[in-house]
Design a protein around this motif. Structure first.
Motif, PDB file in Angstrom:
ATOM      1  N   GLN A  14       0.828  -1.204   0.000  1.00  0.00           N
ATOM      2  CA  GLN A  14       0.000   0.000   0.000  1.00  0.00           C
ATOM      3  C   GLN A  14       0.867   1.260   0.000  1.00  0.00           C
ATOM      4  O   GLN A  14       0.600   2.222  -0.730  1.00  0.00           O
ATOM      5  N   TRP A  17       2.341   1.907  -3.408  1.00  0.00           N
ATOM      6  CA  TRP A  17       1.365   2.550  -4.299  1.00  0.00           C
ATOM      7  C   TRP A  17       1.234   4.037  -3.969  1.00  0.00           C
ATOM      8  O   TRP A  17       1.164   4.879  -4.879  1.00  0.00           O
ATOM      9  N   ASP A  18       1.182   4.376  -2.697  1.00  0.00           N
ATOM     10  CA  ASP A  18       1.108   5.786  -2.304  1.00  0.00           C
ATOM     11  C   ASP A  18       2.308   6.550  -2.846  1.00  0.00           C
ATOM     12  O   ASP A  18       2.167   7.654  -3.413  1.00  0.00           O
ATOM     13  N   TYR A  57      -7.788   9.222  -5.427  1.00  0.00           N
ATOM     14  CA  TYR A  57      -6.971   8.098  -4.942  1.00  0.00           C
ATOM     15  C   TYR A  57      -7.009   8.015  -3.429  1.00  0.00           C
ATOM     16  O   TYR A  57      -7.268   6.949  -2.866  1.00  0.00           O
ATOM     17  N   PHE A  58      -6.731   9.140  -2.752  1.00  0.00           N
ATOM     18  CA  PHE A  58      -6.664   9.097  -1.303  1.00  0.00           C
ATOM     19  C   PHE A  58      -8.037   9.077  -0.650  1.00  0.00           C
ATOM     20  O   PHE A  58      -8.161   8.699   0.523  1.00  0.00           O
ATOM     21  N   ARG A  62      -7.341   4.157  -3.125  1.00  0.00           N
ATOM     22  CA  ARG A  62      -6.275   3.316  -2.560  1.00  0.00           C
ATOM     23  C   ARG A  62      -6.833   2.105  -1.820  1.00  0.00           C
ATOM     24  O   ARG A  62      -6.136   1.110  -1.641  1.00  0.00           O
ATOM     25  N   ARG A  63      -8.086   2.184  -1.381  1.00  0.00           N
ATOM     26  CA  ARG A  63      -8.685   1.045  -0.678  1.00  0.00           C
ATOM     27  C   ARG A  63      -9.245  -0.007  -1.624  1.00  0.00           C
ATOM     28  O   ARG A  63      -9.688  -1.065  -1.175  1.00  0.00           O
ATOM     29  N   THR A 104      -2.750   0.437 -12.361  1.00  0.00           N
ATOM     30  CA  THR A 104      -3.901   0.530 -11.461  1.00  0.00           C
ATOM     31  C   THR A 104      -5.082  -0.266 -11.987  1.00  0.00           C
ATOM     32  O   THR A 104      -5.788  -0.941 -11.224  1.00  0.00           O
TER      33      THR A 104
END
Length: 441
Positions: A14, A17-18, A57-58, A62-63, A104
Motif C-alpha cells: 500500500q 502505491w502511495d 486516490y486518497f 487506494r482502498r 492501477t
C-alpha cells in the motif's frame, strides 16, 4: 526496527502505491510548470486534473487496490479514464500519467478478463484527448498511441499475472507438502509409540508375567499341602505335607525375589539416560549398582572412552546417540548376565579403533545356550531368545552397529557390540528392517 530516536517503517504494498502515485503526480506537475514557463491556462488545467486524480486516490481509490473488482474500484477506474481524456485534451504531456493508470487498472480488476476489458477501454480516452488537442487530424495519432500503450500494458500485465499465478501455485503446493510432512511425522510418532508398547509388552511377558504365573501355581500347590496337613492332623503323613508346603513357601520366596530382580532390570532398561554425566561415569555407576544388587564382581575397563589417569580427555568425545546406544547395550548385557549366566564375575570393556568402537560384556557363567550347535561357536539371536537381543538389534540398527554373542574361554559368555564411528550425516550402513531380524549371536 529502531535506530536511535528514529523508527524505520517497513514498506508495504500500500505504501509503495502511495509513493508511486505521489511521485508520478509531482513529476508531471514539475514538467508542466517548471520546464516550460510561463504557465498557461491549459497547463494549470492539467495541474487541476492531477489534483482530482490524487484526491480520488486518497479518498477511496487506494482502498480498492485489492483485486476485488468492487464498485468503488470500477468508479475509481472511471475517474482515471475520464481524467486521462481531459488531461491529454489540455496537454498531450499528460499521457505520462499512463504509467500509473494501466497498472492501477490491473490491480483493481478481479480477473484477467476484466483487466483486459479496462485496458481496451483506455484506448478511447487517449484517442479523445488527442482529438481534443489536435483536432480531427489527431485522432489517428491518438488511436496509435492508445493501441501501443494498451499492447505494452497487456503484455507486461499478463507476464506479471503469470508470475503471480505460478507463485500462488507454488505456495499451495508448499502448504500441501507441509501438511503431508506433518501427517507423516504424526504417523511416525504413532508407529514409535506402538513399537515401544509392543516392546514393553514382550519384556513384561518374558519376565515378570511368567514369574508371577509360576508364583500363583506354587502358592496353589502349597495351599493344597497345608489343607491336606490340616485334614491329617495327628497322622504321620501330616508332617510330610508340612515339609512339602515349607519347600513350596521357600520356592515362592525365591521366585518372588527373581520377579523383583526382573522388575528392577526392566525399570533400569527403560529409565532415561543421565545426560549430565559422561558415558564412562554412567557405565561405572551401572557396574557398581549391578555388583551391589547381585553380588557378581564386575571389572570395568573404560580408558578407551577418553578419560586418562589425570581425569583429562585423551580422545574425542562420542556423538550423543552413540553414547545412548552403548549404555543401553551395556544395561541389556548385564541384565542377561543377571537372568541367565549364574556367574560370579563379569567385566565391562570398551575398546576404540579408528573407525569403530566396541563394547564387550563377559562373564564366567554357564555360557550362551545352544552355543555348541553353531559351527563357529556363535549363534544368531531370534525371537525365541526373548526381548533382550531383539531390542538391542533395534537400537543398533539406528547407528549401523552389530552384536555377537559367543562362548568365552574357559567358560562363560562374551557379548561384543560394535558401532561404527561414522560422521553424523552419513547414512546408516544397515537398514533397520535387516537389523531388526536379529543381531549376530
Amino acid at each position: 526496527m529502531t535506530a536511535g530516536p528514529w523508527t524505520v517503517r517497513r514498506m508495504t504494498p500500500q505504501r509503495w502505491w502511495d509513493a508511486a502515485m505521489i511521485a508520478v503526480s509531482v513529476m508531471l506537475t514539475g514538467i508542466m510548470t517548471l520546464l516550460d514557463p510561463p504557465v498557461s491556462g491549459d497547463e494549470w488545467g492539467v495541474v487541476g486534473v492531477i489534483a482530482v486524480v490524487l484526491a480520488a486516490y486518497f479518498a477511496w481509490g487506494r482502498r480498492t487496490l485489492d483485486g476485488s473488482g468492487s464498485v468503488g474500484g470500477l468508479l475509481y477506474a472511471g475517474v482515471l479514464l475520464v481524467s486521462l481524456a481531459v488531461g491529454i485534451g489540455l496537454d498531450p504531456t499528460f499521457s505520462f500519467m499512463q504509467v500509473i493508470v494501466f497498472p492501477t487498472l490491473w490491480v483493481i480488476s478481479r480477473s484477467t478478463r476484466q483487466a483486459v476489458a479496462l485496458n481496451l477501454m483506455a484506448i478511447v480516452p487517449v484517442a479523445i484527448g488527442y482529438t481534443l488537442y489536435f483536432g480531427a487530424d489527431g485522432l489517428p495519432s491518438g488511436i496509435a498511441v492508445g493501441v501501443l500503450s494498451v499492447a505494452f500494458s497487456l503484455a507486461f500485465g499478463s507476464w506479471i499475472a503469470g508470475i503471480e499465478k505460478a507463485g500462488a501455485e507454488r505456495a499451495r503446493l508448499l502448504d500441501e507438502l507441509m501438511a503431508v510432512q506433518g501427517e507423516l511425522a504424526a504417523a511416525n510418532r504413532e508407529a514409535g509409540v506402538d513399537s515401544e508398547r509392543a516392546r514393553l509388552a514382550r519384556e513384561i511377558h518374558d519376565t515378570i508375567a511368567q514369574s508371577l504365573t509360576g508364583l500363583v501355581m506354587v502358592a496353589q500347590r502349597a495351599h493344597g499341602d497345608l489343607e491336606r496337613a490340616a485334614d491329617a492332623a495327628g497322622d504321620p503323613a501330616a508332617s510330610e505335607h508340612l515339609v512339602r508346603a515349607t519347600a513350596d513357601v521357600e520356592l515362592i520366596e525365591s521366585m518372588a525375589r527373581d520377579a523383583l530382580t526382573e522388575a528392577r532390570g526392566l525399570v533400569a532398561a527403560i529409565s532415561p539416560v543421565r545426560v549430565e554425566s559422561t558415558l564412562a561415569e554412567a557405565l561405572g555407576r551401572l557396574a557398581e549398582r549391578f555388583q551391589r544388587e547381585t553380588g557378581v564382581v564386575v571389572r570395568s575397563e573404560l580408558a578407551a572412552l577418553g578419560v586418562g589417569a589425570s581425569g583429562t580427555a585423551s580422545a574425542p568425545p562420542l556423538r550423543a546417540e552413540l553414547e545412548v546406544v552403548l549404555l543401553r547395550c551395556a544395561q541389556e548385557g548385564l541384565a542377561n548376565v543377571r537372568k541367565h549366566a549364574r556367574a560370579t564375575a563379569a567385566s565391562v570393556q570398551v575398546s576404540r579403533r579408528e573407525n569403530a568402537i566396541s563394547l564387550v560384556i563377559s562373564d564366567d557363567g554357564v555360557g550362551p545356550g545352544g552355543a555348541a550347535t553353531a559351527p563357529s561357536g556363535s549363534r544368531r539371536a531370534t525371537a525365541g531368545d526373548g526381548f533382550g537381543l531383539a531390542g538391542m538389534a533395534d537400537r543398533l540398527a539406528l547407528v549401523g552397529g552389530s552384536a555377537r554373542l559367543e562362548p568365552a574361554l574357559p567358560r562363560g559368555s562374551r557379548l561384543t557390540v560394535t558401532v561404527p564411528l561414522a560422521p553424523e550425516h552419513a547414512p546408516s550402513p544397515e537398514s533397520p528392517l535387516d537389523a531388526a531380524k536379529g543381531v549376530q549371536a
